[in-house]
Design a protein around this motif. Structure first.
Motif, PDB file in Angstrom:
ATOM      1  N   GLY A 126      -4.893   9.493   4.786  1.00 33.80           N
ATOM      2  CA  GLY A 126      -5.337   9.911   3.461  1.00 33.80           C
ATOM      3  C   GLY A 126      -5.660   8.696   2.601  1.00 33.80           C
ATOM      4  N   TRP A 127      -5.608   8.890   1.300  1.00 38.67           N
ATOM      5  CA  TRP A 127      -5.912   7.803   0.362  1.00 38.67           C
ATOM      6  C   TRP A 127      -4.682   6.955   0.125  1.00 38.67           C
ATOM      7  N   GLN A 128      -4.902   5.641  -0.027  1.00 37.11           N
ATOM      8  CA  GLN A 128      -3.819   4.704  -0.318  1.00 37.11           C
ATOM      9  C   GLN A 128      -4.211   3.846  -1.509  1.00 37.11           C
ATOM     10  N   ILE A 129      -3.195   3.383  -2.241  1.00 34.54           N
ATOM     11  CA  ILE A 129      -3.417   2.539  -3.406  1.00 34.54           C
ATOM     12  C   ILE A 129      -2.608   1.252  -3.254  1.00 34.54           C
ATOM     13  N   ALA A 130      -3.198   0.137  -3.692  1.00 36.64           N
ATOM     14  CA  ALA A 130      -2.531  -1.165  -3.641  1.00 36.64           C
ATOM     15  C   ALA A 130      -1.831  -1.411  -4.972  1.00 36.64           C
ATOM     16  N   LEU A 131      -0.523  -1.599  -4.912  1.00 40.10           N
ATOM     17  CA  LEU A 131       0.285  -1.887  -6.098  1.00 40.10           C
ATOM     18  C   LEU A 131       1.064  -3.172  -5.861  1.00 40.10           C
ATOM     19  N   PRO A 132       1.515  -3.808  -6.940  1.00 39.39           N
ATOM     20  CA  PRO A 132       2.315  -5.022  -6.761  1.00 39.39           C
ATOM     21  C   PRO A 132       3.537  -4.745  -5.883  1.00 39.39           C
ATOM     22  N   GLU A 157      -3.461  12.571 -12.393  1.00 39.65           N
ATOM     23  CA  GLU A 157      -2.420  11.561 -12.590  1.00 39.65           C
ATOM     24  C   GLU A 157      -1.383  11.696 -11.498  1.00 39.65           C
ATOM     25  N   GLN A 158      -0.816  10.552 -11.095  1.00 40.68           N
ATOM     26  CA  GLN A 158       0.295  10.557 -10.147  1.00 40.68           C
ATOM     27  C   GLN A 158       1.245   9.426 -10.499  1.00 40.68           C
ATOM     28  N   LEU A 159       2.511   9.669 -10.251  1.00 36.46           N
ATOM     29  CA  LEU A 159       3.530   8.637 -10.393  1.00 36.46           C
ATOM     30  C   LEU A 159       3.712   8.007  -9.014  1.00 36.46           C
ATOM     31  N   VAL A 160       3.317   6.742  -8.886  1.00 39.69           N
ATOM     32  CA  VAL A 160       3.374   6.044  -7.601  1.00 39.69           C
ATOM     33  C   VAL A 160       4.256   4.816  -7.763  1.00 39.69           C
ATOM     34  N   VAL A 171      -8.169   1.228  -4.225  1.00 42.16           N
ATOM     35  CA  VAL A 171      -7.878   2.436  -3.466  1.00 42.16           C
ATOM     36  C   VAL A 171      -8.711   2.400  -2.187  1.00 42.16           C
ATOM     37  N   LYS A 172      -8.106   2.823  -1.067  1.00 41.53           N
ATOM     38  CA  LYS A 172      -8.856   2.873   0.191  1.00 41.53           C
ATOM     39  C   LYS A 172      -8.512   4.142   0.940  1.00 41.53           C
ATOM     40  N   LYS A 173      -9.447   4.566   1.767  1.00 39.70           N
ATOM     41  CA  LYS A 173      -9.247   5.746   2.612  1.00 39.70           C
ATOM     42  C   LYS A 173      -8.704   5.276   3.951  1.00 39.70           C
ATOM     43  N   ASP A 174      -7.598   5.886   4.379  1.00 39.13           N
ATOM     44  CA  ASP A 174      -6.970   5.539   5.647  1.00 39.13           C
ATOM     45  C   ASP A 174      -6.869   6.810   6.483  1.00 39.13           C
ATOM     46  N   THR A 175      -6.399   6.680   7.696  1.00 41.80           N
ATOM     47  CA  THR A 175      -6.288   7.857   8.559  1.00 41.80           C
ATOM     48  C   THR A 175      -5.322   8.885   7.989  1.00 41.80           C
ATOM     49  N   TRP A 191       0.846  -1.197   0.000  1.00 42.95           N
ATOM     50  CA  TRP A 191       0.000   0.000   0.000  1.00 42.95           C
ATOM     51  C   TRP A 191       0.876   1.240   0.000  1.00 42.95           C
ATOM     52  N   PHE A 192       0.522   2.203  -0.882  1.00 43.96           N
ATOM     53  CA  PHE A 192       1.267   3.445  -1.006  1.00 43.96           C
ATOM     54  C   PHE A 192       0.320   4.619  -0.782  1.00 43.96           C
ATOM     55  N   THR A 193       0.800   5.599  -0.007  1.00 39.42           N
ATOM     56  CA  THR A 193      -0.002   6.789   0.259  1.00 39.42           C
ATOM     57  C   THR A 193       0.025   7.706  -0.959  1.00 39.42           C
ATOM     58  N   LEU A 194      -1.140   8.214  -1.314  1.00 36.99           N
ATOM     59  CA  LEU A 194      -1.270   9.094  -2.471  1.00 36.99           C
ATOM     60  C   LEU A 194      -1.151  10.551  -2.056  1.00 36.99           C
TER      61      LEU A 194
END
Length: 142
Positions: free
Chosen positions: A128-134, A57-60, A122-126, A45-48
């Motif tokens: 902020g938003w996080q994305i699941a990547l390999p 667009e974002q580079l994550v 994508v999920k909302k966490d305390t 999980w990476f914070t956006l």
């Protein structure tokens, strides 16, 4: 207070105490289950950064991700066509991604089209938003 009311109140209080004692333990176990699930599925999980409404667009973690936000709903997908591996272009007046090589398109607002893209959770966490990547070391197309 009669006996029945007293027993009801006592049971309610005991249940509240049980919740207070067991609550943190259960939350800890659920966190461990979530981490184990992420490890097994090969997800990190990476914070956006801040996302604006509409297209963004974002580079994550080295992957260019397209986001389409409406209120509290976020759609996240790659910008790479899975068929020809070209970088799709954002066509703002049609609100769609279009591959310049094969001509296929995908409407982010309606979530339909012939362009095949990899979608991400994508999920909302305390924080902020996080994305699941390999995860690192996992195959990108796995």
């Amino acid at each position: 207070m009669d006996r029945r009311s007293f027993l009801k109140e006592m049971i309610r209080d005991l249940a509240d105490v049980g919740k207070q004692i067991a609550g943190p333990y259960i939350e800890e176990k659920l966190d461990k289950i979530d981490r184990a699930t992420d490890l097994i599925t090969g997800v990190s999980w990476f914070t956006l950064g801040e996302l604006s409404q509409g297209y963004d667009e974002q580079l994550v973690n080295g992957i260019l991700i397209s986001f389409f936000t409406e209120k509290e709903h976020i759609l996240a997908c790659s910008k790479t066509c899975l068929d020809c591996h070209e970088l799709a272009h954002w066509i703002s007046y049609q609100e769609e991604l279009r591959c310049p090589e094969c001509g296929r398109s995908y409407s982010l607002r309606h979530q339909e089209g012939t362009l095949k893209l990899k979608h991400y959770t994508v999920k909302k966490d305390t924080g902020g938003w996080q994305i699941a990547l390999p995860a690192q070391g996992a195959a990108f197309h796995a």
